[in-house]
Design an enzyme around this catalytic site. Structure first.
Site, PDB file in Angstrom:
ATOM      1  N   GLU A 271     -14.228   1.319  -1.574  1.00  0.00           N
ATOM      2  CA  GLU A 271     -14.212   2.617  -2.459  1.00  0.00           C
ATOM      3  C   GLU A 271     -15.416   2.888  -3.381  1.00  0.00           C
ATOM      4  O   GLU A 271     -15.211   4.094  -3.609  1.00  0.00           O
ATOM      5  CB  GLU A 271     -12.928   2.249  -3.213  1.00  0.00           C
ATOM      6  CG  GLU A 271     -12.206   3.634  -3.643  1.00  0.00           C
ATOM      7  CD  GLU A 271     -10.533   2.998  -4.147  1.00  0.00           C
ATOM      8  OE1 GLU A 271      -9.802   2.335  -3.746  1.00  0.00           O
ATOM      9  OE2 GLU A 271     -10.579   3.874  -5.318  1.00  0.00           O
ATOM     10  N   HIS A 292     -10.964 -18.411  16.011  1.00  0.00           N
ATOM     11  CA  HIS A 292     -10.351 -18.221  17.257  1.00  0.00           C
ATOM     12  C   HIS A 292      -9.599 -16.752  17.561  1.00  0.00           C
ATOM     13  O   HIS A 292      -8.783 -16.652  17.934  1.00  0.00           O
ATOM     14  CB  HIS A 292      -8.973 -19.102  16.975  1.00  0.00           C
ATOM     15  CG  HIS A 292      -9.607 -20.636  16.823  1.00  0.00           C
ATOM     16  ND1 HIS A 292      -9.862 -21.405  17.624  1.00  0.00           N
ATOM     17  CD2 HIS A 292      -9.779 -20.995  15.416  1.00  0.00           C
ATOM     18  CE1 HIS A 292     -10.493 -22.647  17.043  1.00  0.00           C
ATOM     19  NE2 HIS A 292     -10.455 -22.397  15.714  1.00  0.00           N
ATOM     20  N   LYS A 406      -4.637  11.818  -2.976  1.00  0.00           N
ATOM     21  CA  LYS A 406      -3.530  11.891  -3.970  1.00  0.00           C
ATOM     22  C   LYS A 406      -3.024  13.378  -3.935  1.00  0.00           C
ATOM     23  O   LYS A 406      -1.815  13.472  -4.104  1.00  0.00           O
ATOM     24  CB  LYS A 406      -3.941  11.304  -5.267  1.00  0.00           C
ATOM     25  CG  LYS A 406      -4.252   9.604  -5.432  1.00  0.00           C
ATOM     26  CD  LYS A 406      -4.362   9.411  -6.894  1.00  0.00           C
ATOM     27  CE  LYS A 406      -4.654   7.680  -6.684  1.00  0.00           C
ATOM     28  NZ  LYS A 406      -4.825   7.049  -7.997  1.00  0.00           N
TER      29      LYS A 406
END
Ligand code: PA5
Length: 431
Positions: A271, A292, A406
């Site tokens: 961000e 793995h 937003k």
């Protein structure tokens, strides 16, 4: 913290003109930061010096409840999870007193599960939002407030000292509150009341966290020599690898207790730096599990990543016993060794293998994982991120892309004043 000060194994910083240009951009970013060229964003640098009386008093109050729910998202949540996991542990957190619940994602199934646990218990509601209006947070705040049946005595808000809906609510109801300074951005707020309150309520010595952060800050600020300042060197490495077509930054700690540190880092890094077509994508990895899973790709896939491996010394190790049957005899090479010892060897193995394959690796060693050293690590990464962003020429403290999301959410949910955003968002679905 110890850093492999060469900073990069396998591929070191370049020499000549490229290095001197990187150096001069990073040095100028460093000076802008330490001289507080634009102080309106830099309150996080003062957090290590803050008085914590208000936080401690509120933490005492929270301990009088069976449980507390924190509603908040992004920078108002990830730091809490990181501190709790690193310094208390996931399993201990299940039986922590008071019980801690986090309502970040507004997932109705998660909320209902949480409520099954909470119903009938005395709980406090802690709302955390710098802006005081984020829909995910305010919606869940309203939901829990309804469950509290208007008992404002059980509510505490952490929000901007002056503006926003949450501040208005505090003024109207007289409920408890703690301020989040306006010059501290969400993702830089873990060492403010945002991160400290839940940590203190759960028994984490927050003074030691701040002490570590202070020591790191003072050390970094006083070291103006590029070659001896690990934050400057690391910022230069990230810049170099970004321009060298390595658009990803892998954060791979070798302790389960730091898994959420990578989450926190991913927000801070992504961000702060993902702007104007620039930035590297943070990748969360965990040693040894990702050995793995992802390490095959890391070793032999595209050479497009810069790796950071965090090696942690464990305070107590768990010894591997002798083989108890003939069938297990061939495993005796492990007997008497520690699991922690093995994990640390695995960190070495991955770092050397990656370096051997010509992949750039930064190695950070933590002599212990305790509040002080975590405070150091947190501040180190905030500082490094800020320098990297300033050296890239972007503002590492704003988040226009997040704000856009937003606004679209407000519009789509019918908030007055956001009709245009709703239209634009809906248009994207006209196929
Ligand atoms: O770093 C940031 O500013 C954001 O990620 C915020 O933390 C997040 O969007 C939540 O915002 P607020 O605390 O205003 O509710």
């Amino acid at each position: 913290l110890k850093f492999a000060l060469g900073a990069v194994w396998g591929k070191d910083l370049p020499s000549g003109e490229v290095l001197s240009s990187l150096k001069s951009r990073v040095l100028s970013a460093f000076h802008d930061l330490v001289n507080r060229k634009d102080p309106s964003w830099l309150g996080w640098m003062d957090l290590p010096d803050q008085e914590v009386d208000g936080v401690m008093e509120a933490a005492d109050w929270l301990r009088g409840f069976d449980a507390f729910v924190q509603v908040g998202i992004g920078g108002s949540a990830l730091g809490n999870l990181m501190l709790h996991q690193a310094l208390i542990g996931d399993i201990e957190m299940k039986t922590a007193k008071p019980c801690f619940y986090l309502a970040d994602n507004p997932d109705p199934m998660k909320l209902q599960e949480m409520w099954k646990d909470l119903e009938g218990r005395r709980f406090a509601l802690v709302g955390v939002s710098k802006s005081g209006s984020t829909a995910e947070t305010t919606s869940q705040f309203m939901w829990f407030l309804d469950k509290l049946k208007g008992s404002y005595d059980s509510v505490l808000l952490i929000t901007d000292p002056e503006g926003g809906i949450f501040r208005k609510f505090v003024n109207e109801t007289g409920c408890r509150s703690l301020p989040l300074r306006s010059d501290v951005g969400g993702r830089y707020s873990v060492l403010s009341p945002v991160g400290l309150l839940s940590a203190a309520a759960l028994g984490i010595p927050v003074d030691q966290l701040l002490e570590g952060a202070r020591a790191m800050r003072d050390g970094l600020i006083s070291q103006g020599d590029f070659d001896r300042n690990p934050a400057m060197r690391l910022a230069a490495c990230h810049l170099y690898h970004e321009i060298s077509q390595r658009p990803m930054a892998v954060m791979m700690p070798y302790s389960s207790r730091l898994e959420r540190f990578s989450e926190w880092f991913a927000q801070l890094w992504g961000e702060s730096l993902g702007k104007e077509g620039r930035g590297t994508t943070p990748i969360r990895a965990l040693g040894a599990i990702d050995q793995h899973s992802q390490v095959q790709l890391y070793m032999e896939g595209p050479d497009d990543k810069f790796f950071t491996i965090i090696d942690v010394a464990f305070p107590q190790d768990v010894a591997i016993p002798q083989a108890s049957s003939e069938a297990l005899k061939s495993l005796d090479y492990l007997a008497g060794k520690g699991l922690g010892e093995m994990l640390r060897k695995e960190a070495m193995a991955t770092a050397s293998a990656l370096a051997g394959a010509g992949r750039p690796v930064m190695w950070i060693q933590m002599e212990r994982l305790d509040p002080r050293s975590l405070g150091e690590l947190i501040f180190f990464y905030q500082f490094t991120t800020a320098i990297t962003g300033l050296a890239m020429g972007v503002n590492p403290f704003d988040q226009p892309g997040v704000e856009q999301g937003k606004r679209y959410t407000y519009g789509l949910m019918g908030r007055p004043g956001f009709e245009e955003e709703a239209e634009r968002a809906e248009r994207a679905f006209d196929v």
